[in-house]
Write a protein that holds these residues in place. Structure first.
Motif, PDB file in Angstrom:
ATOM      1  N   PRO A   4     -22.242 -13.107  -4.091  1.00  0.00           N
ATOM      2  CA  PRO A   4     -23.223 -12.120  -4.571  1.00  0.00           C
ATOM      3  C   PRO A   4     -24.621 -12.308  -3.976  1.00  0.00           C
ATOM      4  CG  PRO A   4     -22.068 -13.174  -6.400  1.00  0.00           C
ATOM      5  CD  PRO A   4     -21.641 -13.890  -5.176  1.00  0.00           C
ATOM      6  N   HIS A   5     -24.932 -13.543  -3.574  1.00  0.00           N
ATOM      7  CA  HIS A   5     -26.289 -13.774  -3.068  1.00  0.00           C
ATOM      8  C   HIS A   5     -26.346 -13.851  -1.552  1.00  0.00           C
ATOM      9  CE1 HIS A   5     -27.852 -14.011  -7.044  1.00  0.00           C
ATOM     10  NE2 HIS A   5     -26.937 -14.904  -7.381  1.00  0.00           N
ATOM     11  N   SER A   6     -25.265 -13.460  -0.874  1.00  0.00           N
ATOM     12  CA  SER A   6     -25.326 -13.420   0.587  1.00  0.00           C
ATOM     13  C   SER A   6     -26.230 -12.251   0.994  1.00  0.00           C
ATOM     14  CB  SER A   6     -23.927 -13.228   1.174  1.00  0.00           C
ATOM     15  OG  SER A   6     -23.407 -11.978   0.789  1.00  0.00           O
ATOM     16  N   ALA A   7     -26.858 -12.368   2.165  1.00  0.00           N
ATOM     17  CA  ALA A   7     -27.812 -11.348   2.607  1.00  0.00           C
ATOM     18  C   ALA A   7     -27.129  -9.983   2.695  1.00  0.00           C
ATOM     19  CB  ALA A   7     -28.395 -11.743   3.963  1.00  0.00           C
ATOM     20  N   GLN A   8     -25.920  -9.982   3.212  1.00  0.00           N
ATOM     21  CA  GLN A   8     -25.234  -8.697   3.382  1.00  0.00           C
ATOM     22  C   GLN A   8     -24.939  -8.036   2.041  1.00  0.00           C
ATOM     23  OE1 GLN A   8     -22.025  -9.959   6.105  1.00  0.00           O
ATOM     24  NE2 GLN A   8     -22.664  -8.213   7.328  1.00  0.00           N
ATOM     25  N   ARG A   9     -24.456  -8.845   1.094  1.00  0.00           N
ATOM     26  CA  ARG A   9     -24.126  -8.291  -0.216  1.00  0.00           C
ATOM     27  C   ARG A   9     -25.378  -7.742  -0.903  1.00  0.00           C
ATOM     28  NH1 ARG A   9     -20.241  -5.729  -2.887  1.00  0.00           N
ATOM     29  NH2 ARG A   9     -21.904  -4.619  -3.917  1.00  0.00           N
ATOM     30  N   MET A  10     -26.516  -8.434  -0.735  1.00  0.00           N
ATOM     31  CA  MET A  10     -27.745  -7.969  -1.364  1.00  0.00           C
ATOM     32  C   MET A  10     -28.242  -6.673  -0.727  1.00  0.00           C
ATOM     33  SD  MET A  10     -29.391 -11.689  -2.101  1.00  0.00           S
ATOM     34  CE  MET A  10     -31.034 -11.252  -2.593  1.00  0.00           C
ATOM     35  N   GLN A  11     -28.031  -6.544   0.594  1.00  0.00           N
ATOM     36  CA  GLN A  11     -28.406  -5.289   1.255  1.00  0.00           C
ATOM     37  C   GLN A  11     -27.531  -4.136   0.752  1.00  0.00           C
ATOM     38  OE1 GLN A  11     -28.038  -6.794   5.297  1.00  0.00           O
ATOM     39  NE2 GLN A  11     -30.205  -6.463   5.647  1.00  0.00           N
ATOM     40  N   ILE A  12     -26.253  -4.438   0.548  1.00  0.00           N
ATOM     41  CA  ILE A  12     -25.350  -3.404   0.017  1.00  0.00           C
ATOM     42  C   ILE A  12     -25.775  -3.022  -1.400  1.00  0.00           C
ATOM     43  CG2 ILE A  12     -22.975  -2.906  -0.683  1.00  0.00           C
ATOM     44  CD1 ILE A  12     -22.067  -4.818   1.588  1.00  0.00           C
TER      45      ILE A  12
END
Lengths: 237, 120
Positions: free
Chosen positions: A131-139
């Motif tokens: 949940p805290h990966s950069a990609q997931r946060m951008q999504i």
């Protein structure tokens, strides 16, 4: 409270505003006003709504010149001197009265390859996206779009360039570009590049200003520009 | 060229133009700052035209700097004009690009004429 004077668009592309007097109530929304007109004053008025709680995205209209979701827009906030002017969404054909034809809007989602294409089957294990990966946060920042069309209706570039895919479709494409489970990244980047795609955006930010879900499609489109440029520099485009 | 090949060409072309636009903008930001700083310095020092020319004539550093400046303008301005021409005048397609290439050459010619005017 004095009654509201409401000018409502009647007709299709050709038409005129018709004025109604609508009683005021506390916490009244613009959708309440339109519903009152249709139920009590003129049953021939055409408009569209479904959930009434800001989830479905079907009740967007132009209120005093600004595209808004009418079910979550209080009359108190938008009425000017006790008057409202309600019109269908701009930048879309009008079917009748307050009902805009959304086909082109959603066709552009398809043209922007807004559909998830996975490469795995149900027999494989779940993909794990922290949940805290950069990609997931951008999504996460862009995923809550309800497809109301407010951004599309507010965009100058859509008005100037009818081929332009528009903020919502590009925002959707961006969320999929960030999704590592998706297998159509390059096809999608090709679909969203160019004069009809992300490169046409002038960063006016009307979409981000008006989005009722506080999404910033401008940021998503900027992300697409970077992703497309990287693919081009790698010679993949 | 097939329709698919043409659209792929357009996508690559538009993307390259965008990269060129961004790169030339970055270059212009630098060039304009150096140019303005030099201008303010020269004016404050009370340099005459003759004194300025004495510094620029035969100076390959200034020649290189202002040639770069002209190159950045030549790339940046015509690409920047494409969008308003398309969006406000509805002028798209090959004729627009041909005219803009001509305009770019004009900018390069006038720009380099000015650069050589203070170098030679």
């Amino acid at each position: 409270m004095p009654a509201l004077s409401v000018r409502v668009w009647r007709g299709t592309t050709q038409g005129a505003f018709q004025t109604f007097e609508v009683p005021r109530h506390a916490s009244q929304t613009v959708l309440d006003v339109v519903t009152h007109i249709q139920r009590a004053l003129d049953p021939t008025l055409a408009y569209r709504f479904a959930c009434r709680v800001g989830m479905c995205g079907s009740c967007a209209m132009t209120v005093n010149g600004v595209a808004r979701w009418t079910c979550r827009t209080h009359v108190d906030k938008v009425a000017q001197d006790g008057a409202l002017e309600i019109a269908p969404l701009a930048n879309l054909p009008v079917i009748r009265d307050l009902v805009a034809d959304m086909r082109e809007f959603f066709d552009k989602w398809a043209r922007a390859k807004g559909r998830f294409r996975g490469a795995q089957t149900r027999h494989e294990d779940f993909a794990r996206l922290p949940p805290h990966s950069a990609q997931r946060m951008q999504i996460d920042a862009a995923i809550e779009c309800i497809g109301c069309g407010v951004c599309y209706s507010s965009c100058d570039v859509v008005a100037w360039n009818p081929e332009y895919l528009g903020p919502a479709a590009l925002n959707r494409a961006w969320t999929l570009t960030r999704d590592e489970r998706d297998s159509a990244h390059l096809v999608r980047l090709r679909a969203v590049a160019g004069d009809a795609g992300c490169h046409a955006c002038h960063t006016h930010m009307s979409c981000s200003e008006r989005c009722p879900k506080n999404i910033a499609p401008t940021a998503s489109i900027a992300g697409l520009k970077r992703a497309v440029a990287k693919a081009a520099l790698r010679g993949e485009l | 060229m097939s329709a698919v090949a043409r659209s792929e060409f357009a996508v690559r072309g538009e993307t390259r133009l965008w990269i060129a636009q961004r790169a030339s903008a970055a270059l212009l930001a630098l060039c304009v700052m150096v140019h303005l700083a030099t201008l303010i310095y020269a004016v404050q020092g009370g340099l005459s035209a003759a004194e300025i020319l004495a510094r620029t004539r035969g100076n390959f550093g200034w020649l290189a700097f202002y040639s770069l400046f002209v190159l950045a303008v030549t790339v940046h301005v015509p690409i920047g004009l494409r969008a308003p021409l398309g969006e406000w005048l509805g002028w798209r397609g090959r004729s627009r690009d041909v005219v803009l290439v001509g305009f770019a050459m004009l900018l390069a010619a006038f720009g380099m004429r000015a650069v050589f005017g203070v170098f030679a």
